[in-house]
Design an enzyme around this catalytic site. Sequence first.
Site, PDB file in Angstrom:
ATOM      1  CG  ASP A 122      46.620  16.131  21.121  1.00 28.23           C
ATOM      2  OD1 ASP A 122      46.520  16.469  22.313  1.00 28.23           O
ATOM      3  OD2 ASP A 122      46.225  15.030  20.692  1.00 28.23           O
TER       4      ASP A 122
ATOM      5  N   GLY B 238      41.434  19.410   7.695  1.00 31.03           N
ATOM      6  CA  GLY B 238      41.967  18.214   7.061  1.00 31.03           C
ATOM      7  C   GLY B 238      41.641  16.979   7.872  1.00 31.03           C
TER       8      GLY B 238
END
Length: 303
Positions: A252, A285
């Site tokens: 995404d 992350g």
Amino acid sequence: MKIAVIGSCMVDLIAYTDTVPKAGETLVANEFAMGCGGKGANQAVAASKLGADVLMMGRVGDDAFADKTLANFQEYGVSIEHVTKVPGVSSGVAPIWVDADSQNRILIIPGANMHLLPSDIDAAADQLKQCSMIILQLEIPLETVYAAIEFGNSNGIPVLLNPAPASTELDIDYACRCDYFVPNETELEILTGMPVENEDQIAAAASSLLAKGLKNLIVTLGEKGALWMHGDERTHVTAPTVSAVDTTGAGDGFIGCFAAQLAAGADVETALGRAVSYASHSVTGKGTQTSYATADEFAQWQS
């Protein structure tokens, strides 16, 4: 130029665990996190964090998850005029398991997302006509996806379709009316019924769609980058080497960055290169939208 994202809004419920439990097994996980997600929302937030002007069209329930989703969009500067609550229905949620190898397994419970209807496209026509691109996924009704493709075609607005999660019910003829079709390897295999074990097989599967009139097919390849095919041309963009922590939402992030780059005037190859790097950065992350860099953060990481 403004980007319209017509798609899903979810709340991600993420468990970080060394091992995913087997049937009948109970394990203690290492960590839990809750964040806003959904493929549509993720792509909208990624594009907005990179400076794009983004209009989101979606549906949420009438619960606390809905308020969290709406506040999150506002925090990231995404227009929510066309994100509305559906009475008596839960918001979409996505339980996610992330294992010790940073691989994820996801369940999608669509909830209010399935109440985004073709008539809603017509209701937002004036705003959509002001957009330079329409981005779609498959976490909303297929009829709504088809209506958005028709709208884009009729009004000269480029359409990008991310066929995720892949569905064999997707009308490939509609998909081939999009300007950009962006599956990953697994989705390409499901949609074409052809093997994708190596780049030549991936290219053959992609060619079967290009033969149907598709303009641009971009296959995301995870740590191997992305493959862009158009006409007789094939371009493989490699990814930088990173230490992955959580791969959730990387695809995404890729699409949000790619769209933002195109809206800013970049050519396709340049946009692809930046999108591959952006997705690579995102896996360093934890979480989905929380792992997406702002334009300044991304520029600093690349330097």
